[in-house]
Design an enzyme around this catalytic site. Structure first.
Site, PDB file in Angstrom:
ATOM      1  N   CYS A 172      31.173  36.162  30.185  1.00  0.00           N
ATOM      2  CA  CYS A 172      30.994  34.720  29.993  1.00  0.00           C
ATOM      3  C   CYS A 172      32.357  34.103  29.708  1.00  0.00           C
ATOM      4  CB  CYS A 172      30.028  34.477  28.833  1.00  0.00           C
ATOM      5  SG  CYS A 172      29.599  32.749  28.583  1.00  0.00           S
ATOM      6  N   CYS A 202      53.887  61.389  48.583  1.00  0.00           N
ATOM      7  CA  CYS A 202      52.719  60.925  47.835  1.00  0.00           C
ATOM      8  C   CYS A 202      52.608  59.407  47.886  1.00  0.00           C
ATOM      9  CB  CYS A 202      52.836  61.394  46.386  1.00  0.00           C
ATOM     10  SG  CYS A 202      51.598  60.678  45.283  1.00  0.00           S
TER      11      CYS A 202
END
Length: 369
Positions: A172, A202
């Site tokens: 909220c 990588c």
């Protein structure tokens, strides 16, 4: 931008890093969702506002007060709550992205939003595990969970357990705490964008570097160049698919260019070790440029020829140039890995030195923090 001569001079005197193993044998899974960076204009009046930098901010309330409008300061720094049903944001279903109005940190995508009867913008999921942090709030005689921006610690709203599936959560949020950028606004400069796919060992390492280069709009980790359609990470790790670990880089040609993209590439990995980066061994770790057109191919050939002519490396450059066919994005867990796992040994021992090396050479080309 750095010219080719300066990058060559730098590479002549700086030894290459010896890297440890990629450490990608983990079975850990993560639901973090990787979202491409939108082309959002930073707020010039707020020096801390950035839609791409996710590094933690340490700014005093006095400094925030100088750059934030009073209503935003009251909510963000004093945990005030705006009136419900303020504006149209609470009920809007427009496609786009929601950012922290204080610092520009990416918080939610519109597909994570739902229309709640509470009168405040409501979401069932945050965009990544680090985008929002939480703490107990026992004010006003209530027990609640306060939600704060993961980058600047500004108050956003509260988290409740009465949301929809699949999370059952309701973020909220105060509307004043959010900046919204419609989907079409993020693609206005599409004509200036270009994409190239690079493999330098990588993909966690390469991704982390390019995410900090000015002009780069998005970086995604994945696979390219193999014989298996949409291979899994486990399949690629066998080395039998022919696929390489790569990053797909989308950049704004008015801010950076191919020359600089390649300069970074040849700075942060070793292009002389065949099918290997440090302790990561296999064809999936090969040094490779997947070109999409003749311009990309010629630019790649040019910088390799220049590096070779100037004897920048003691061994022959083995980077391959391969025509781009298709990019397969890796699972969510592999996206934005460094940012989400900074405390991991591999991030600290292998990726961080690469980032520091990059920042030293390209200090004038870094995105603002």
């Amino acid at each position: 931008m750095l010219n080719s001569k300066s990058i060559i001079n730098y590479l002549l005197v700086l030894p290459l890093f010896v890297l440890n193993a990629c450490g990608q044998s983990k079975n850990k899974q993560n639901s973090t969702k990787k979202i491409a960076l939108e082309n959002v204009i930073n707020k010039p009046e707020n020096p801390y506002y950035s839609n791409s930098d996710t590094s933690k901010l340490n700014v005093t309330d006095a400094e925030w007060k100088k750059v934030l409008p009073p209503d935003l300061y009251a909510v963000a720094r004093e945990a005030d709550t705006e009136r419900a049903f303020t504006g149209k944001m609470w009920s809007s279903e427009t496609k786009g992205t929601y950012y922290c109005a204080t610092c520009g940190n990416k918080l939610f995508k519109s597909d994570q939003k739902f229309v709640s009867s509470c009168g405040w913008p409501s979401f069932f999921e945050q965009v990544s595990k680090n985008s929002i942090t939480f703490k107990d709030d026992n004010s006003y005689g209530m027990k609640r969970i306060e939600a704060n921006c993961g980058r600047c610690d500004s108050h956003l709203g509260h988290l409740f357990d009465d949301g929809p599936e699949p999370t059952g959560k309701r973020y909220c949020m105060n509307a004043v705490s959010l900046d919204f950028v419609p989907e079409n606004a993020a693609t206005e400069n599409k004509g200036n964008l270009e994409t190239i796919t690079l493999g330098g060992g990588c993909y966690w390492c390469v991704e982390a570097v390019y995410e900090n280069l000015k002009g780069v709009q998005s970086v995604a980790s994945g696979f390219a160049g193999g014989t298996v359609e949409n291979p899994s990470y486990a399949e690629v790790c066998t080395g039998r698919t022919g696929a390489a670990e790569v990053v797909e880089i989308t950049y704004d040609k008015t801010v950076t260019n191919l020359d600089e993209i390649f300069q970074v590439f040849f700075t942060v990995h070793d292009p002389t070790t065949l099918n290997r980066q440090g302790a990561d061994v296999g064809t999936q770790y090969r040094s490779v440029i997947f070109y999409r057109n003749d311009e990309q191919k010629k630019a790649a050939e040019s910088i390799i020829a220049e590096l070779t002519k100037n004897n920048v490396y003691s061994s022959k450059i083995v980077t391959t140039l391969e025509p781009f066919k298709k990019f397969y994005k890796a699972d969510d867990y592999h996206q934005n890995y460094y940012e989400n796992n900074k405390s991991e040994p591999y991030c600290q021992m292998v990726i961080q030195p690469k980032i520091e090396k990059f920042e030293k050479v390209f200090k004038d080309r870094l995105k603002k923090k």
